[in-house]
Design a protein around this motif. Sequence first.
Motif, PDB file in Angstrom:
ATOM      1  N   ALA A  21     -21.787  19.986  21.802  1.00 34.70           N
ATOM      2  CA  ALA A  21     -20.968  19.773  20.611  1.00 34.70           C
ATOM      3  C   ALA A  21     -19.683  18.999  20.893  1.00 34.70           C
ATOM      4  CB  ALA A  21     -20.635  21.109  19.951  1.00 34.70           C
ATOM      5  N   LYS A  22     -19.061  19.240  22.044  1.00 35.04           N
ATOM      6  CA  LYS A  22     -17.784  18.581  22.348  1.00 35.04           C
ATOM      7  C   LYS A  22     -17.939  17.112  22.730  1.00 35.04           C
ATOM      8  CE  LYS A  22     -15.211  22.663  23.912  1.00 35.04           C
ATOM      9  NZ  LYS A  22     -14.480  23.266  25.051  1.00 35.04           N
ATOM     10  N   HIS A  23     -19.112  16.753  23.210  1.00 38.69           N
ATOM     11  CA  HIS A  23     -19.303  15.387  23.698  1.00 38.69           C
ATOM     12  C   HIS A  23     -20.615  14.812  23.174  1.00 38.69           C
ATOM     13  CE1 HIS A  23     -15.874  15.623  26.415  1.00 38.69           C
ATOM     14  NE2 HIS A  23     -16.294  16.820  26.754  1.00 38.69           N
ATOM     15  N   SER A  24     -20.656  14.522  21.891  1.00 38.22           N
ATOM     16  CA  SER A  24     -21.839  13.925  21.291  1.00 38.22           C
ATOM     17  C   SER A  24     -21.419  12.903  20.252  1.00 38.22           C
ATOM     18  CB  SER A  24     -22.745  14.992  20.666  1.00 38.22           C
ATOM     19  OG  SER A  24     -22.043  15.769  19.714  1.00 38.22           O
ATOM     20  N   TYR A  25     -22.321  11.962  19.982  1.00 42.73           N
ATOM     21  CA  TYR A  25     -21.998  10.911  19.017  1.00 42.73           C
ATOM     22  C   TYR A  25     -23.293  10.264  18.533  1.00 42.73           C
ATOM     23  CZ  TYR A  25     -19.020   7.511  16.700  1.00 42.73           C
ATOM     24  OH  TYR A  25     -18.350   6.771  15.754  1.00 42.73           O
ATOM     25  N   TYR A  26     -23.291   9.885  17.254  1.00 43.45           N
ATOM     26  CA  TYR A  26     -24.413   9.112  16.707  1.00 43.45           C
ATOM     27  C   TYR A  26     -23.888   7.746  16.302  1.00 43.45           C
ATOM     28  CZ  TYR A  26     -28.604   7.741  14.208  1.00 43.45           C
ATOM     29  OH  TYR A  26     -29.737   7.077  13.811  1.00 43.45           O
ATOM     30  N   LEU A  27     -24.357   6.719  16.976  1.00 38.35           N
ATOM     31  CA  LEU A  27     -23.906   5.350  16.728  1.00 38.35           C
ATOM     32  C   LEU A  27     -25.034   4.554  16.090  1.00 38.35           C
ATOM     33  CD1 LEU A  27     -21.751   3.159  17.027  1.00 38.35           C
ATOM     34  CD2 LEU A  27     -22.592   2.749  19.353  1.00 38.35           C
ATOM     35  N   LYS A  28     -24.764   4.027  14.911  1.00 36.50           N
ATOM     36  CA  LYS A  28     -25.767   3.270  14.168  1.00 36.50           C
ATOM     37  C   LYS A  28     -25.266   1.849  13.935  1.00 36.50           C
ATOM     38  CE  LYS A  28     -28.453   3.426   9.839  1.00 36.50           C
ATOM     39  NZ  LYS A  28     -28.730   4.221   8.623  1.00 36.50           N
ATOM     40  N   VAL A  29     -26.005   0.877  14.442  1.00 42.96           N
ATOM     41  CA  VAL A  29     -25.671  -0.528  14.237  1.00 42.96           C
ATOM     42  C   VAL A  29     -26.575  -1.054  13.131  1.00 42.96           C
ATOM     43  CG1 VAL A  29     -25.490  -2.805  15.285  1.00 42.96           C
ATOM     44  CG2 VAL A  29     -25.039  -0.759  16.662  1.00 42.96           C
ATOM     45  N   ARG A  30     -25.971  -1.591  12.085  1.00 42.06           N
ATOM     46  CA  ARG A  30     -26.744  -2.036  10.921  1.00 42.06           C
ATOM     47  C   ARG A  30     -26.067  -3.252  10.286  1.00 42.06           C
ATOM     48  NH1 ARG A  30     -25.467   3.408   7.307  1.00 42.06           N
ATOM     49  NH2 ARG A  30     -23.484   3.886   8.291  1.00 42.06           N
ATOM     50  N   ASP A  31     -26.727  -3.841   9.326  1.00 40.39           N
ATOM     51  CA  ASP A  31     -26.217  -5.069   8.721  1.00 40.39           C
ATOM     52  C   ASP A  31     -25.042  -4.830   7.789  1.00 40.39           C
ATOM     53  OD1 ASP A  31     -27.923  -6.946   9.939  1.00 40.39           O
ATOM     54  OD2 ASP A  31     -29.540  -6.476   8.548  1.00 40.39           O
ATOM     55  N   ARG A  32     -24.963  -3.641   7.207  1.00 39.60           N
ATOM     56  CA  ARG A  32     -23.826  -3.312   6.358  1.00 39.60           C
ATOM     57  C   ARG A  32     -23.493  -1.838   6.557  1.00 39.60           C
ATOM     58  NH1 ARG A  32     -28.291  -4.025   3.024  1.00 39.60           N
ATOM     59  NH2 ARG A  32     -28.921  -2.171   1.860  1.00 39.60           N
ATOM     60  N   ALA A  33     -22.318  -1.430   6.131  1.00 42.64           N
ATOM     61  CA  ALA A  33     -21.816  -0.104   6.477  1.00 42.64           C
ATOM     62  C   ALA A  33     -22.469   1.027   5.688  1.00 42.64           C
ATOM     63  CB  ALA A  33     -20.300  -0.055   6.277  1.00 42.64           C
ATOM     64  N   SER A  34     -23.140   0.736   4.603  1.00 40.82           N
ATOM     65  CA  SER A  34     -23.722   1.795   3.783  1.00 40.82           C
ATOM     66  C   SER A  34     -25.120   1.427   3.331  1.00 40.82           C
ATOM     67  CB  SER A  34     -22.835   2.045   2.556  1.00 40.82           C
ATOM     68  OG  SER A  34     -23.394   3.033   1.713  1.00 40.82           O
ATOM     69  N   TYR A  35     -25.973   2.432   3.287  1.00 40.62           N
ATOM     70  CA  TYR A  35     -27.321   2.292   2.745  1.00 40.62           C
ATOM     71  C   TYR A  35     -28.086   1.145   3.396  1.00 40.62           C
ATOM     72  CZ  TYR A  35     -31.095   2.734  -0.682  1.00 40.62           C
ATOM     73  OH  TYR A  35     -32.313   2.946  -1.279  1.00 40.62           O
ATOM     74  N   ALA A  36     -28.125   1.160   4.712  1.00 42.25           N
ATOM     75  CA  ALA A  36     -28.897   0.169   5.458  1.00 42.25           C
ATOM     76  C   ALA A  36     -29.579   0.864   6.624  1.00 42.25           C
ATOM     77  CB  ALA A  36     -27.993  -0.954   5.969  1.00 42.25           C
ATOM     78  N   PHE A  37     -30.786   0.419   6.937  1.00 40.51           N
ATOM     79  CA  PHE A  37     -31.521   1.002   8.050  1.00 40.51           C
ATOM     80  C   PHE A  37     -31.010   0.421   9.367  1.00 40.51           C
ATOM     81  CE2 PHE A  37     -34.325   1.394   4.391  1.00 40.51           C
ATOM     82  CZ  PHE A  37     -34.555   2.767   4.423  1.00 40.51           C
ATOM     83  N   ALA A  38     -31.207   1.173  10.440  1.00 36.14           N
ATOM     84  CA  ALA A  38     -30.655   0.789  11.735  1.00 36.14           C
ATOM     85  C   ALA A  38     -31.359  -0.424  12.324  1.00 36.14           C
ATOM     86  CB  ALA A  38     -30.759   1.962  12.705  1.00 36.14           C
ATOM     87  N   LEU A  39     -30.566  -1.352  12.833  1.00 36.31           N
ATOM     88  CA  LEU A  39     -31.102  -2.343  13.754  1.00 36.31           C
ATOM     89  C   LEU A  39     -31.364  -1.651  15.078  1.00 36.31           C
ATOM     90  CD1 LEU A  39     -28.639  -5.249  12.925  1.00 36.31           C
ATOM     91  CD2 LEU A  39     -31.067  -5.165  12.335  1.00 36.31           C
TER      92      LEU A  39
END
Length: 327
Positions: free
Chosen positions: A222-240
Amino acid sequence: MINFQYLRTTSAKSALALLQKDKNSKFIAGGTNLIDLMKRGVTAPEKLIDINHVPLKQIELIGTKIHIGALATNSAVADHALIKEKLPLLSWALQAGASAQLRNVATVGGNMMQRTRCGYFYDTEMPCNKREAGSGCGALEGFNRMHAIFGTSDKCIAVHPSDMCVALVALDAEVVLLGPKGERKILFKDFHRLAGDTPQLDNNLKPDEMIVRVEIPLNNLAKHSYYLKVRDRASYAFALVSVAAGLELEDNKILSAHLAMGGVAHKPWRLTKAEEFLKGKEATEENFAQAAKLSMENAKGFGENNFKLKLAPNTIIEALNLAKRKA
């Protein structure tokens, strides 16, 4: 969209009974993906079985595992105090998916069952082995910017679209399925399938089974976790490309690492070699870079998605750095 029968049930037992009576029926809960597929003519069930009133919305700690019912909504899970405290990685992944409106109705089970957003799959005029076995894969020589770089086959290079599922793979979750012979459990990493020669099969759910819950063991991430999502726009886009990263640290030494990727394969992609490499090592940029390099073994681009071969390892490194600094 063809005409269909609509049935409603209030128990898992009766839902399964209705499913077994008609092989061309489907469960519907939030319907955020199924209705789209029906409107496009990609799927045409003759009967929809509404399971929204089946009591499968629990989010609770039982022993050393957190149980999440298949009908808990994505927003309910993401915002739940227990999830935010014990499994923040899951909360962040859910918040990165779709839009607030969709998260309010989309369910955990439905998220697991959603189908690829490959344009060739949705266009019934184009060849797609996933939609019609033996028709070919239009993406192989076509527009494949969003497509897979791992675990591909000459039959299909589509990717699984879920953010939630990437986090659940990294968190060593289990899926509990209910069938005629009772419950059975499988590891979440084994629920979804690679395309292989049968891309029409997304997962290992049997035709006479339903998802009833997900079980996630407590951990020290819990102290050291992260979800990083790279996508074409900041909202409502599927991950590249997306990365779910969790580290168990002690004085900057990695006791365990949990890593999975989205947007790169027909299923959430667990980075086992990178995890094994990082265990026992210092949480340094150099070690993160080496783990990322190991993660890219056997990666293959198909033209327009070749950029993922560079984007993916860079995203792994950044996700690990963000997880390290999170506390």
